[in-house]
Design a protein around this motif. Sequence first.
Motif, PDB file in Angstrom:
ATOM      1  N   PRO A 195       0.821  -1.219   0.000  1.00 54.58           N
ATOM      2  CA  PRO A 195       0.000   0.000   0.000  1.00 54.58           C
ATOM      3  C   PRO A 195       0.853   1.266   0.000  1.00 54.58           C
ATOM      4  O   PRO A 195       1.935   1.304   0.591  1.00 54.58           O
ATOM      5  N   ASN A 196       0.357   2.299  -0.669  1.00 50.29           N
ATOM      6  CA  ASN A 196       1.063   3.576  -0.693  1.00 50.29           C
ATOM      7  C   ASN A 196       1.251   4.128   0.711  1.00 50.29           C
ATOM      8  O   ASN A 196       0.399   3.939   1.591  1.00 50.29           O
ATOM      9  N   ARG A 197       2.354   4.810   0.902  1.00 49.05           N
ATOM     10  CA  ARG A 197       2.584   5.569   2.126  1.00 49.05           C
ATOM     11  C   ARG A 197       2.421   7.040   1.754  1.00 49.05           C
ATOM     12  O   ARG A 197       3.310   7.650   1.183  1.00 49.05           O
ATOM     13  N   GLY A 198       1.231   7.565   2.011  1.00 49.89           N
ATOM     14  CA  GLY A 198       0.899   8.876   1.483  1.00 49.89           C
ATOM     15  C   GLY A 198       0.791   8.775  -0.028  1.00 49.89           C
ATOM     16  O   GLY A 198       0.042   7.956  -0.554  1.00 49.89           O
ATOM     17  N   ARG A 199       1.585   9.569  -0.740  1.00 52.94           N
ATOM     18  CA  ARG A 199       1.596   9.504  -2.196  1.00 52.94           C
ATOM     19  C   ARG A 199       2.737   8.653  -2.731  1.00 52.94           C
ATOM     20  O   ARG A 199       2.907   8.523  -3.944  1.00 52.94           O
ATOM     21  N   LYS A 200       3.514   8.068  -1.865  1.00 51.11           N
ATOM     22  CA  LYS A 200       4.674   7.296  -2.288  1.00 51.11           C
ATOM     23  C   LYS A 200       4.335   5.804  -2.349  1.00 51.11           C
ATOM     24  O   LYS A 200       3.757   5.247  -1.417  1.00 51.11           O
ATOM     25  N   ALA A 201       4.722   5.178  -3.448  1.00 50.66           N
ATOM     26  CA  ALA A 201       4.571   3.735  -3.570  1.00 50.66           C
ATOM     27  C   ALA A 201       5.543   3.038  -2.628  1.00 50.66           C
ATOM     28  O   ALA A 201       6.644   3.547  -2.349  1.00 50.66           O
ATOM     29  N   THR A 202       5.132   1.888  -2.126  1.00 51.94           N
ATOM     30  CA  THR A 202       6.030   1.062  -1.334  1.00 51.94           C
ATOM     31  C   THR A 202       6.044  -0.348  -1.906  1.00 51.94           C
ATOM     32  O   THR A 202       5.177  -0.733  -2.692  1.00 51.94           O
ATOM     33  N   TYR A 203       7.060  -1.115  -1.493  1.00 50.87           N
ATOM     34  CA  TYR A 203       7.264  -2.467  -1.999  1.00 50.87           C
ATOM     35  C   TYR A 203       7.503  -3.408  -0.829  1.00 50.87           C
ATOM     36  O   TYR A 203       7.956  -2.999   0.244  1.00 50.87           O
ATOM     37  N   THR A 204       7.226  -4.698  -1.080  1.00 50.98           N
ATOM     38  CA  THR A 204       7.486  -5.716  -0.074  1.00 50.98           C
ATOM     39  C   THR A 204       7.836  -7.019  -0.772  1.00 50.98           C
ATOM     40  O   THR A 204       7.645  -7.162  -1.989  1.00 50.98           O
ATOM     41  N   ASN A 205       8.371  -7.964  -0.011  1.00 53.56           N
ATOM     42  CA  ASN A 205       8.682  -9.293  -0.534  1.00 53.56           C
ATOM     43  C   ASN A 205       7.481 -10.195  -0.283  1.00 53.56           C
ATOM     44  O   ASN A 205       7.093 -10.407   0.861  1.00 53.56           O
ATOM     45  N   PRO A 206       6.856 -10.757  -1.347  1.00 51.98           N
ATOM     46  CA  PRO A 206       5.649 -11.560  -1.144  1.00 51.98           C
ATOM     47  C   PRO A 206       5.923 -12.958  -0.629  1.00 51.98           C
ATOM     48  O   PRO A 206       4.978 -13.718  -0.343  1.00 51.98           O
ATOM     49  N   GLY A 207       7.199 -13.340  -0.522  1.00 53.80           N
ATOM     50  CA  GLY A 207       7.504 -14.692  -0.073  1.00 53.80           C
ATOM     51  C   GLY A 207       7.094 -15.744  -1.091  1.00 53.80           C
ATOM     52  O   GLY A 207       6.698 -16.859  -0.730  1.00 53.80           O
ATOM     53  N   CYS A 208       7.209 -15.411  -2.355  1.00 53.23           N
ATOM     54  CA  CYS A 208       6.752 -16.283  -3.436  1.00 53.23           C
ATOM     55  C   CYS A 208       7.899 -17.168  -3.929  1.00 53.23           C
ATOM     56  O   CYS A 208       9.016 -16.698  -4.126  1.00 53.23           O
TER      57      CYS A 208
END
Length: 396
Positions: A195-208
Amino acid sequence: MTTRSPATATVTWTGANARRLARQHLHPDAAAGASPATSPGAAVAAMLGAHAQVLSAAELSVGLRGGGLTRTDVRTALWTDRTLVKTFGPRGTVHLLPAADLPLWTGALSAVPAGTNPFPKDARMTPDQVEAVVAAVAEALTGTELTIDELSEEVVARTGPWAGDLVMPGFRTMWPRWRQVLHLAGHRGALVYAPNRGRKATYTNPGCTPLPGPGAQAALIERYLHAYGPATPAHFARWLAAPKPWAAEQFAALAAAGAIEEVTFADRGPAWVVAGDTDFPDSPVRGVRLLPYFDAFAIASQPRERLFPGAAYERALAGGQAGNFPVLLVDGTVAGVWHLRRSGRRIAVTVEPLEPLEPLPKAGLRALEEQVERVAAIMEGTAELTVGPVTVGPHA
């Protein structure tokens, strides 16, 4: 009513287009078996990913394929239920994909041969550097969500200053060297959007954990042919942004294994469908549809000049590239462009038909009004229709 095409029989454009629309949950005639998708995940699976560089366009693509779905349903599936993921899909562009299919997608996409490196020699990375960056991205994003700047700091710290060299042209700036493999990290299953943090995109590791490449690629080709067949290896290569010789080899191997079979597609010559999947509607498509920017149906359906006939090829495409304009479908082919402008809850839609409104089927203008009302309902607003010239350019 459908007829079963014998082996190597001719499949007409009319039959192919009608079946594609039905399998996309876009066929205007419910009697044709085009029941709406039951969930955002089912809609996205049917179209083989929703292009999401502009998320509102993806929300509309999904909503148009579902009965009563809204943008809130898509957002809930993406950020709360996590039945959808936002990541790098076909052509290295941002897509929504079903979370359950992420191992298949990453297995297939990570095994596609790389094309010619588009970057200047002094900006490129060695194979070892690529592997180091992908590993660093996966480590940095495990159990957390980072903005692109935070991720960049972590990647440089884990690999070396060379990864942070500002050698990549970006949007009115220069990006660090490692950014050229951001999409590859997504294809390897190391990264998805959070999910965005304010107007900034964020990324995560899905563990895929990606599925093995050969099996995943075969499955993806069969899904592509189910959704968009008949199609050729060149069509598939264009959709995936993959080398044509490689795609031809994949199709040949599947044909030798009996997984796909050849038909004659209209006046285009040999094309392929999944083995045994040779039922096509007899009746042409009737009705009106509005499709947003970069809708999967408009991008993947081939031959493009049949979907965009006559004036539509010039007006609704940008140098032959689909998706740059939202399109009006009349009887299954592109017959105009449109534009949406939002102001609060007001959804102002301007539609520019390329033919007079009289040929629109059945209720004519009312059919178009119903489509605009549906668009507004998906976007959770109030519809306002204007029929007239669309004066904005592509991507507006």
